[in-house]
Each structure stands twice: as structure tokens, then as C-alpha cells.
Write a protein that holds these residues in place. Sequence first.
Motif, PDB file in Angstrom:
ATOM      1  N   ALA A 323      47.998  34.613  34.593  1.00 36.35           N
ATOM      2  CA  ALA A 323      46.551  34.389  34.678  1.00 36.35           C
ATOM      3  C   ALA A 323      45.947  34.040  33.319  1.00 36.35           C
ATOM      4  N   ASP A 324      44.892  33.253  33.359  1.00 32.32           N
ATOM      5  CA  ASP A 324      44.121  32.932  32.171  1.00 32.32           C
ATOM      6  C   ASP A 324      43.473  34.212  31.633  1.00 32.32           C
ATOM      7  N   ASN A 325      43.572  34.430  30.328  1.00 30.24           N
ATOM      8  CA  ASN A 325      43.087  35.683  29.752  1.00 30.24           C
ATOM      9  C   ASN A 325      41.568  35.820  29.834  1.00 30.24           C
ATOM     10  N   THR A 326      40.862  34.704  29.795  1.00 36.25           N
ATOM     11  CA  THR A 326      39.400  34.758  29.922  1.00 36.25           C
ATOM     12  C   THR A 326      39.007  35.214  31.320  1.00 36.25           C
ATOM     13  N   ALA A 329      39.531  38.858  31.496  1.00 33.35           N
ATOM     14  CA  ALA A 329      38.459  39.554  30.777  1.00 33.35           C
ATOM     15  C   ALA A 329      37.220  39.693  31.651  1.00 33.35           C
ATOM     16  N   ASP A 330      36.892  38.644  32.401  1.00 32.32           N
ATOM     17  CA  ASP A 330      35.731  38.707  33.299  1.00 32.32           C
ATOM     18  C   ASP A 330      35.922  39.779  34.373  1.00 32.32           C
ATOM     19  N   ALA A 332      38.004  42.509  34.081  1.00 38.42           N
ATOM     20  CA  ALA A 332      38.193  43.848  33.511  1.00 38.42           C
ATOM     21  C   ALA A 332      36.935  44.399  32.848  1.00 38.42           C
ATOM     22  N   ARG A 333      36.081  43.520  32.318  1.00 42.49           N
ATOM     23  CA  ARG A 333      34.946  43.978  31.505  1.00 42.49           C
ATOM     24  C   ARG A 333      34.037  44.978  32.225  1.00 42.49           C
ATOM     25  N   PRO A 334      33.624  44.748  33.487  1.00 48.22           N
ATOM     26  CA  PRO A 334      32.696  45.697  34.115  1.00 48.22           C
ATOM     27  C   PRO A 334      33.243  47.121  34.187  1.00 48.22           C
ATOM     28  N   GLN A 335      34.502  47.276  34.586  1.00 47.53           N
ATOM     29  CA  GLN A 335      35.030  48.635  34.696  1.00 47.53           C
ATOM     30  C   GLN A 335      35.276  49.258  33.329  1.00 47.53           C
ATOM     31  N   MET A 336      35.563  48.427  32.311  1.00 45.84           N
ATOM     32  CA  MET A 336      35.728  48.965  30.962  1.00 45.84           C
ATOM     33  C   MET A 336      34.393  49.445  30.399  1.00 45.84           C
TER      34      MET A 336
END
Length: 468
Positions: A323-326, A329-330, A332-336
Motif C-alpha cells: 500500500a501507498d504510505n500516504t 497515514a490517512d 491510521a491518523r484518526p485512531q492515533m
Amino acid sequence: MTTTATPVRTRFAPSPTGYLHLGGARTALYSWAYARHFGGTFVLRIEDTDVERSTPEAVQAIIEGMKWLGLDHDEGPFYQMQRMDRYREVVAQMLAEGTAYHCYSSPEEVEAMRERMRAAGEKPRYDGTWRPEPGKTLPAVPADRKPVVRFKNPLDGDVSWDDVVKGTITISNRELDDLVIARPDGTPTYNFCVAVDDWDMQITHVIRGDDHVNNTPRQINILRAIGAPLPLYGHLPMILGADGEKLSKRHGAVSVMDYPAQGFLPEAMLNYLARLGWSHGDDEVFSTEQFCEWFNLNHLSKSAAQFNNEKLAWLNNHYIKQADNTRLADLARPQMLAAGAVFEGAPDLAQVLGMMKERANTVNELAAASMLFFREPQPEAELAAQHITDAIKPVLAQFAERIATVEWSKEAVAAMIKEVLAANTIKMPLLAMPLRLTLTGQLQTPAIDQVVVIFGRETVLARLAKWL
């Protein structure tokens, strides 16, 4: 791509009485892929005539599940409750042509008929009291009783079809009674609506679960009675849990939309569902595009498939690594953020996830493992005392001095670490462990040179300074 003489038209027709479950998602996938393979049309139909159990929330859950999976429909969604006038028109036509009739038997009378047949060792069914036949005198119409409309099922012969999954299936018409196609208030019943819809929507292939096998002969007889062409039918065996029992909530998530919440990627779920009842040689991992190119009805399994969470997790790991890392990031960011991550002044999230994703089976695991880069390190006192000793602090100070001026690349940092180790004649763990604790607060991290480079010079020096 191969083509067929008749344009392929498939449909997915869920009842909106709950979420989109895994079996329904697989049915939708196969119907969608078959249409895509032949450049045909995939129709979404919402069978919402069960007014008491159908809900707008369930409709939304089904549409959201299909959207997450990327199963885009070409026509629809069509709602059966918006087609009532059409169903009534066909009922009236059948009454006029004599393929249906009014039945005034009460529910209690029908149940009494069935009880008598059970007592006689016969299959319980409606006995045809109101079925018009040449020379037959019908009973007097009861006052103030609204009739149902029954389909005049053939009395003799068989219903037979070549099921693309199960092979030839034959049911005697004597096994089928005259089913109700319209209730006393005029609302049509399930099997009748399905037959009319498949006719009107010109469905050529019906792929569905084998819990519908008993409905098929009834629908075939109705289609024949209204002069409609028959689609090709294929009934898929159910999906079982790893214990061989019918898949249920006790096996884990059953709703498709539980899976994005657990950190699964749609391409992993599609790849996994594709293999639950279909095969292409020994191929296990393939893109959705490749699946559509390969998919046909010749390699559908006749036996039930077993859902295996470990296999799905393995596939998900494969797609996370691709998967594309960006994009990760989209996701994973909310739960982080909810877990307290601080992104301001922290390393680039996409870069961190790219480093951490190798061993993560889900986005949730990836997010949790990556938190160490986005919060202040708080090593346990016991671990700090064990690893950040007075003996090692001079080495850490030397490392801090060198890190202030070294070229900022993984290779240069790795070379510098080796030089510090050699100058102090110590092995890597004696330096790497205290560095990990000072930078992340924990002992388990990726390679220390990667960690140092991702944090950045300023952060590394600031965190070392707290201990020196």
C-alpha cells in the motif's frame, strides 16, 4: 475478454434487514466480477418488501459495505417497495390469463389442511380448495373476507435446471403447492417480486446463496407462466467458521463494515472472498482486475468454504506492505490521534508507517506500533536503571556529540554508530538499548539507525539531553 451472445446482466439483491454479511459480500463480488468479465451490467436491487424488518439504516449499511469493497453497480439501487404498481399489474394479468386465482381460505383453514396432511404422513401444503378447474364447483365466497392471490402451480411434471454450481437439480411439481403471490391487502410476496424483477431487469445470471435453492423452482414456474426467459442459476454453498459451523458472531466479525474498523484493506477482503468458493489454479494473491479477467462460473466450488481469520490477516499484511504510505497515514491518523499521538514537530507519519508496516497484519496494529514516534518517551524506571547506567552515559554523550554533526542519512548514522561502538569496545545492544529507551521509551523498535534518522537530529539531541 471473452464475450457472450446475449449481454450479461447480473444482480445483487439483498434484503435490508441487517448489515452486509460476508456471504452476501461474496455473492455481490461474484455477480459483479462476472458482469465485469463480460463487459456486462451489474444491477443493485433492494428487496425491501419485508416492511417490518427492513430499515433505512440497513440499506445504508449495505451500500456502504459495497462502496468500501469497490463493487460499483451500473443500475439501481432499485427498491421493490417503489415497484408496487408494476407487481399489481402483473398479478392482474395473471388473474386474467388464469395462471393465478383468488383464494378465500383463512390462515386457520390453511393450517388445518396442513395438519390433516401431516397426520396422513403427507407433505403439508395448501389443498387447492379455491383452485379453479374445469367442471369444479368452488365454495361460496365468505362475506367480508379479503382473498389472497395464489399462483396456479403446475400439478404434474418436474421443474429442472442446470445449476452452474450444483449441476442439474430437479424438483417435482407435486412438491410445490400454489403459493400466495399477493396478500389480502394486495402487497406481493417475495418469490413473485423476485421473478417479476428478474424479468423486467433482463437478468441473465442469478448467482446467490444455496439457501435460495428451494425458491428457484417456484420462481422458474412463475417466470414460465408470465412468458419470461429463464436466467442461468448458480447457488453458492455457505461460508463456515473454522470449526465447521455456520459463520456467526462468535467467530468474530461477520458484518463487512466491521473489517475496515479492525484495520483491514478492501483489496485484501476482496482477494480473500474471491478464494472462498472459487479457484484459479494455485493462485492465492491477485488484484481485483486480475480476478475479473479470470473469473468464470466453471471453477465455483460445490462444497462449503471455511473462513480463516489467520489467512485473511496474512493477505492483509501482503496488501499493507504493497500500500501507498500516504494512504496508510490517512487510515491510521484518526485512531492515533484518539490514542494521544502528537504529530506537530514529530516525524513524517507516512515515512514512519513505511518503516513499520512490514510486520503489521492490520492498519490498527500498524497504528499502535507506530505510536512510539508520536508521544513523549516514558521508559519504566526499572528498565531505565538497567540500561541507562552511569557506565553507558559517557558513550551516550559521545554519541550525542557525533550525532550533532554527522551527515543525516541512514548509512552515515549506521557508520557512525559502528565507530562509537569500536571506540568503546562494546557490542551493539549496550548502546542500542539505552538509545531506544531515551528516544522511544521502549526496547522493541526497528533498527536503531532507522529510528534515529526518522526522529531527526533536533529531537534525538533533545531527548538525549534529558538523560545526560
